[in-house]
Motif scaffolding. Structure first.
Motif, PDB file in Angstrom:
ATOM      1  N   ALA A 267       0.754  -1.246   0.000  1.00 12.78           N
ATOM      2  CA  ALA A 267       0.000   0.000   0.000  1.00 12.78           C
ATOM      3  C   ALA A 267       0.788   1.303   0.000  1.00 12.78           C
ATOM      4  N   GLY A 268       0.926   1.905  -1.180  1.00 12.31           N
ATOM      5  CA  GLY A 268       1.483   3.243  -1.296  1.00 12.31           C
ATOM      6  C   GLY A 268       2.990   3.344  -1.227  1.00 12.31           C
ATOM      7  N   GLU A 269       3.692   2.230  -1.017  1.00 12.17           N
ATOM      8  CA  GLU A 269       5.139   2.271  -0.949  1.00 12.17           C
ATOM      9  C   GLU A 269       5.758   1.759  -2.247  1.00 12.17           C
ATOM     10  N   ARG A 270       6.994   2.165  -2.475  1.00  8.47           N
ATOM     11  CA  ARG A 270       7.743   1.626  -3.621  1.00  8.47           C
ATOM     12  C   ARG A 270       8.385   0.325  -3.147  1.00  8.47           C
ATOM     13  N   VAL A 271       7.876  -0.797  -3.651  1.00  7.22           N
ATOM     14  CA  VAL A 271       8.233  -2.105  -3.091  1.00  7.22           C
ATOM     15  C   VAL A 271       8.880  -3.000  -4.135  1.00  7.22           C
ATOM     16  N   VAL A 272       9.939  -3.697  -3.693  1.00  6.07           N
ATOM     17  CA  VAL A 272      10.518  -4.787  -4.460  1.00  6.07           C
ATOM     18  C   VAL A 272      10.284  -6.058  -3.657  1.00  6.07           C
ATOM     19  N   VAL A 273       9.764  -7.092  -4.291  1.00  6.07           N
ATOM     20  CA  VAL A 273       9.567  -8.376  -3.617  1.00  6.07           C
ATOM     21  C   VAL A 273      10.714  -9.291  -4.020  1.00  6.07           C
TER      22      VAL A 273
END
Length: 332
Positions: free
Chosen positions: A206-212
């Protein structure tokens, strides 16, 4: 997250863990190696609370855990193990802040994702949280709230940083396929519905710049993209032909790939150009424009470096930078 007009990933970074137990030395190595994409090092050799599961459990809001011989288990209140996890993370943040004075640009922090956490954390009866849908919801909600607080703290300490959140999900595919074993070991927990997995990840992202990140086989690229991952980090050596179509779609859809091409344990390193040759060949097979390589790919080790010697870990980080430079200078 307030969006900036432009965001540029660095060309190379690390996965997360480093050998040893000196937070300052680890932060110095990481920030010195990756001038345009440092990250918050993890030092699991320090013991419980510094491991990836315990470190993330220390971030939870109104949920607590302690160490049992079988692993981490839910507690009624914060105890010694929770306090230790929080204290160790505080040391790491102090060290990072010291070595990022004046830094501006992307900065990565890592935490375990909700499904790997649910597979690893035990309920009071010894079964995984994964066995209880209500407990899974509570855990995901607590994690999402804890991560928001954690990221706000990182932004406060490093005001010029564009913070990137890496969610480590090595157990995601086993959760999807019903391969997580019960406490007895005689059965496996039921596979979780893909849409439910996707929705839970979206809540945490939610709303974050994410790398999985996952250094396991069969990374579910399409599911992670739908869940809102801006980037996907994986062990490049585990890719199969089955993955290639999903990777092509991801690149064309604007997803950044964190390609783990540098071995994470001590070995003789090839020349930098050789390390990224497979990435170049993949681009050709997919018919992608070579000019997009440096924009679409970040070079990393193939997993965390906790099992490496300190000297090799430093060499591997430097090798990532040189390999990324080779890819940018000679994309074809």
């Amino acid at each position: 997250m307030s969006e900036k007009t432009e965001f540029s990933w660095g060309r190379a970074t690390g996965v997360g863990s480093m050998p040893g137990g000196d937070a300052r030395e680890a932060a110095k190595s990481v920030t010195g190696s990756f001038e345009d994409f440092p990250y918050l090092p993890e030092l699991p050799a320090r013991g419980p609370g510094a491991d990836m599961i315990g470190r993330t459990l220390g971030l939870l809001v109104e949920m607590y855990a302690h160490v049992e011989p079988s692993g981490w288990r839910v507690s009624d209140r914060p105890g010694r193990d929770t306090r230790r996890a929080r204290s160790l993370l505080g040391e790491d943040l102090d060290a990072l802040e010291e070595f990022t004075q004046g830094y501006e640009g992307p900065l990565k922090v890592q935490a375990v994702g909700p499904w790997t956490l649910a597979a690893a954390l035990e309920l009071r009866n010894g079964e995984a949280v994964l066995s209880d849908p209500g407990a899974c919801r509570d855990l995901a909600g607590s994690l999402a709230e804890g991560l928001r607080t954690h990221l706000a703290e990182v932004r406060r300490r490093v005001p010029g940083a564009e913070v990137v959140l890496q969610l480590d999900e090595p157990s995601l595919t086993p959760v999807l396929r019903g391969r997580i074993r019960s406490a007895s070991g005689y059965r496996t927990h039921r596979a979780v519905d893909r849409q439910h997995i996707e929705a839970t990840l979206r809540e945490v992202v939610a709303g974050e710049r994410v790398v999985v990140h996952s250094c396991a086989p069969d990374v579910p690229f399409a599911l992670l993209r739908r869940a809102g991952a801006a980037a996907i980090s994986f062990d490049f050596g585990l890719l199969t032909e089955r993955d290639e179509e999903s990777i092509g779609e991801a690149v064309e859809g604007g997803t950044t790939l964190f390609a783990g091409v540098v071995p994470a344990t001590d070995t003789a390193l090839s020349d930098p150009a050789g390390s990224v040759m497979g990435v170049r060949m993949l681009w050709r097979r997919l018919g992608l424009n070579p000019g997009t390589l440096s924009e679409s790919v970040v070079i990393t080790p193939d997993c965390g470096l906790a099992g490496a010697s300190p000297a090799y870990a430093r060499a591997a980080l430097a090798h990532c930078v040189r390999a990324a430079r080779s890819l940018a200078d000679n994309p074809e």
